[in-house]
Motif scaffolding. Structure first.
Motif, PDB file in Angstrom:
ATOM      1  N   ALA A 232       0.836  -1.165   0.005  1.00 43.99           N
ATOM      2  CA  ALA A 232       0.068   0.072  -0.100  1.00 43.99           C
ATOM      3  C   ALA A 232       0.760   1.378  -0.005  1.00 43.99           C
ATOM      4  O   ALA A 232       0.443   2.194  -0.673  1.00 43.99           O
ATOM      5  CB  ALA A 232      -0.661  -0.057   1.135  1.00 43.99           C
TER       6      ALA A 232
ATOM      7  N   GLU B 108      -3.568   8.423  -4.372  1.00 43.54           N
ATOM      8  CA  GLU B 108      -4.460   7.743  -5.494  1.00 43.54           C
ATOM      9  C   GLU B 108      -5.871   8.187  -5.376  1.00 43.54           C
ATOM     10  O   GLU B 108      -6.642   8.182  -6.396  1.00 43.54           O
ATOM     11  CB  GLU B 108      -4.465   6.254  -5.069  1.00 43.54           C
ATOM     12  CG  GLU B 108      -5.150   5.418  -5.955  1.00 43.54           C
ATOM     13  CD  GLU B 108      -5.072   3.718  -5.658  1.00 43.54           C
ATOM     14  OE1 GLU B 108      -5.799   2.990  -6.177  1.00 43.54           O
ATOM     15  OE2 GLU B 108      -4.442   3.658  -4.451  1.00 43.54           O
ATOM     16  N   LEU B 109      -6.360   8.680  -4.299  1.00 49.58           N
ATOM     17  CA  LEU B 109      -7.655   9.183  -4.363  1.00 49.58           C
ATOM     18  C   LEU B 109      -7.823  10.482  -5.099  1.00 49.58           C
ATOM     19  O   LEU B 109      -8.807  10.836  -5.541  1.00 49.58           O
ATOM     20  CB  LEU B 109      -8.292   9.497  -2.774  1.00 49.58           C
ATOM     21  CG  LEU B 109      -9.722   9.736  -2.546  1.00 49.58           C
ATOM     22  CD1 LEU B 109     -10.755   8.479  -3.170  1.00 49.58           C
ATOM     23  CD2 LEU B 109      -9.978   9.709  -1.066  1.00 49.58           C
TER      24      LEU B 109
ATOM     25  N   PRO C 181      -7.411   3.011  -0.601  1.00 47.65           N
ATOM     26  CA  PRO C 181      -6.435   3.978  -1.300  1.00 47.65           C
ATOM     27  C   PRO C 181      -5.923   4.929  -0.419  1.00 47.65           C
ATOM     28  O   PRO C 181      -6.492   5.404   0.489  1.00 47.65           O
ATOM     29  CB  PRO C 181      -7.482   4.597  -2.130  1.00 47.65           C
ATOM     30  CG  PRO C 181      -8.755   4.678  -1.385  1.00 47.65           C
ATOM     31  CD  PRO C 181      -8.750   3.494  -0.690  1.00 47.65           C
TER      32      PRO C 181
ATOM     33  N   THR D  82      -2.919  -2.688  -7.717  1.00 50.96           N
ATOM     34  CA  THR D  82      -3.960  -2.137  -7.659  1.00 50.96           C
ATOM     35  C   THR D  82      -5.339  -2.741  -7.676  1.00 50.96           C
ATOM     36  O   THR D  82      -6.440  -2.223  -8.129  1.00 50.96           O
ATOM     37  CB  THR D  82      -4.027  -0.780  -8.229  1.00 50.96           C
ATOM     38  OG1 THR D  82      -3.684  -1.134  -9.711  1.00 50.96           O
ATOM     39  CG2 THR D  82      -2.933   0.175  -7.866  1.00 50.96           C
TER      40      THR D  82
ATOM     41  N   VAL E  15       2.345   1.640  -3.662  1.00 55.36           N
ATOM     42  CA  VAL E  15       1.471   2.183  -4.541  1.00 55.36           C
ATOM     43  C   VAL E  15       1.328   3.783  -4.584  1.00 55.36           C
ATOM     44  O   VAL E  15       1.371   4.365  -5.244  1.00 55.36           O
ATOM     45  CB  VAL E  15       0.114   1.703  -4.129  1.00 55.36           C
ATOM     46  CG1 VAL E  15      -0.938   2.402  -5.095  1.00 55.36           C
ATOM     47  CG2 VAL E  15       0.287   0.015  -4.649  1.00 55.36           C
ATOM     48  N   GLU E  16       1.122   4.148  -3.030  1.00 50.99           N
ATOM     49  CA  GLU E  16       1.032   5.491  -2.873  1.00 50.99           C
ATOM     50  C   GLU E  16       2.315   6.332  -3.310  1.00 50.99           C
ATOM     51  O   GLU E  16       2.363   7.325  -3.831  1.00 50.99           O
ATOM     52  CB  GLU E  16       0.844   5.729  -1.268  1.00 50.99           C
ATOM     53  CG  GLU E  16       0.482   7.265  -1.130  1.00 50.99           C
ATOM     54  CD  GLU E  16      -0.887   7.858  -1.493  1.00 50.99           C
ATOM     55  OE1 GLU E  16      -0.928   8.968  -1.315  1.00 50.99           O
ATOM     56  OE2 GLU E  16      -1.439   7.188  -2.034  1.00 50.99           O
TER      57      GLU E  16
ATOM     58  N   ARG F  96      -9.408  -2.464  -1.357  1.00 50.43           N
ATOM     59  CA  ARG F  96      -8.156  -2.158  -0.559  1.00 50.43           C
ATOM     60  C   ARG F  96      -8.463  -0.755  -0.247  1.00 50.43           C
ATOM     61  O   ARG F  96      -9.323   0.080  -0.668  1.00 50.43           O
ATOM     62  CB  ARG F  96      -6.990  -2.357  -1.395  1.00 50.43           C
ATOM     63  CG  ARG F  96      -6.916  -1.360  -2.721  1.00 50.43           C
ATOM     64  CD  ARG F  96      -5.853  -1.959  -3.552  1.00 50.43           C
ATOM     65  NE  ARG F  96      -5.986  -1.085  -4.823  1.00 50.43           N
ATOM     66  CZ  ARG F  96      -5.861  -0.069  -4.911  1.00 50.43           C
ATOM     67  NH1 ARG F  96      -5.138   0.523  -4.148  1.00 50.43           N
ATOM     68  NH2 ARG F  96      -6.121   0.459  -6.149  1.00 50.43           N
TER      69      ARG F  96
END
Length: 239
Positions: free
Chosen positions: A76, A130-131, A126, A120, A79-80, A124
Motif C-alpha cells: 500500500a 491515489e484518491l 487507497p 491495485t 502504490v502511494e 483495498r
C-alpha cells in the motif's frame, strides 16, 4: 474494517512520525516505500518481501516490522509512492480534454511501474494520492448533468480501458506494443485463409490505423459520455 485495513489507514492517512515502540526511528515510511518500489520495478511485485526490502535498506527484517506491520501494508505504501500526484487540470480545458490528459497520465504511470497493475487490484484502502486521481475525474465531470454514481462509473470505465491496454503492453514486453505481436500472428494466418475471413483480411490490408487501441477506445468512451451529457444538459423539447 479489519486490522489490516486499519493499519493501512494509519500508515497512509495518519502519517505516524515514528514506530510504535523502541528507540528514535532510523527509517522513514518514504524510504521504506522507495526501497519496495525499487525491488518491484526491477523484479516485479512477486519479488517484494519484508526481508528483501530490509536488506536493501541495510536493516533487519524484524526492525522493519516496527514501521510496517506486514507486506500488505508495505505494498500500500509502495502504490502511494509510485502512483504520484495527478497533474492538475490545465486552466481553460474542458472536461473531455481533462479526461484525455488524465488517461494518458495514468498510462504513463503503468508504463513506469507495470507492477501497479497487480498491486491495485481488488478491494483495498487507497491513499491520498491515489484518491486524488479519482477526484480529478469526478471534478472534471461535475456540473454536466451526470449523477454522482455516473461520474464515479466514468472514472472506473476510463481506468479499466487504460488498464486493459497497459496489461497488453506489459505482456508484449519492453520492445513490443499492445497489438503488434497479435497483428503479426493474425496477419500470417489470415493471409493464408483470406477466403474464409474476407472481412478481417480486408481490414488488415488497409494502411495505417493499427496499434491505436488506447486512443480509439478512449475517444469512443468520451463520445458516449458527451452524448449523455448533451442529452442531460441540452435544451428541452419545444412546445
Amino acid at each position: 474494517m479489519d486490522q489490516a485495513a486499519n493499519d493501512t489507514v494509519r500508515l497512509l492517512w495518519e502519517h505516524p512520525a515514528r514506530p510504535t515502540r523502541g528507540p528514535k526511528p532510523a527509517l522513514s515510511l518514504e524510504r521504506i516505500a522507495a526501497a519496495g518500489v525499487e525491488v518491484a520495478d526491477a523484479e516485479g511485485l512477486g519479488a517484494v518481501s519484508m526481508q528483501k526490502v530490509a536488506g536493501l535498506l541495510d536493516f533487519t527484517k524484524m526492525s522493519l516490522y516496527r514501521y510496517v506491520p506486514g507486506k500488505a501494508e508495505l505494498v500500500a505504501l509502495m502504490v502511494e509512492s509510485a502512483v504520484g500526484e495527478p497533474a492538475p487540470a490545465t486552466e481553460g480545458t474542458d472536461w473531455r480534454e481533462q479526461l484525455t490528459a488524465w488517461a494518458f497520465q495514468l498510462t504513463a504511470s503503468f508504463t513506469r511501474h507495470p507492477w501497479l497493475l497487480d498491486a491495485t487490484l481488488g478491494p483495498r484502502v487507497p491513499g491520498p494520492r491515489e484518491l486524488a486521481w479519482l477526484e480529478r475525474v469526478v471534478a472534471a465531470l461535475d456540473g454536466h448533468g451526470l449523477s454522482g454514481a455516473e461520474r464515479m462509473d466514468a472514472a472506473v470505465l476510463i481506468a479499466g480501458h487504460v488498464r486493459s491496454i497497459a496489461q497488453q503492453a506489459r505482456a508484449a514486453g519492453p520492445d513490443g506494443s499492445p497489438e503488434a505481436g497479435f497483428l503479426a500472428a493474425l496477419g500470417t494466418v489470415v493471409h493464408r485463409n483470406a477466403d474464409r475471413y474476407p472481412a478481417v483480411a480486408a481490414a488488415l490490408a488497409e494502411p495505417g490505423g493499427h496499434d491505436r487501441a488506447l486512443d480509439f477506445g478512449l475517444a469512443r468512451i468520451l463520445d458516449g459520455l458527451g452524448a449523455l451529457i448533451d442529452r442531460r444538459t441540452g435544451p428541452g423539447p419545444t412546445a
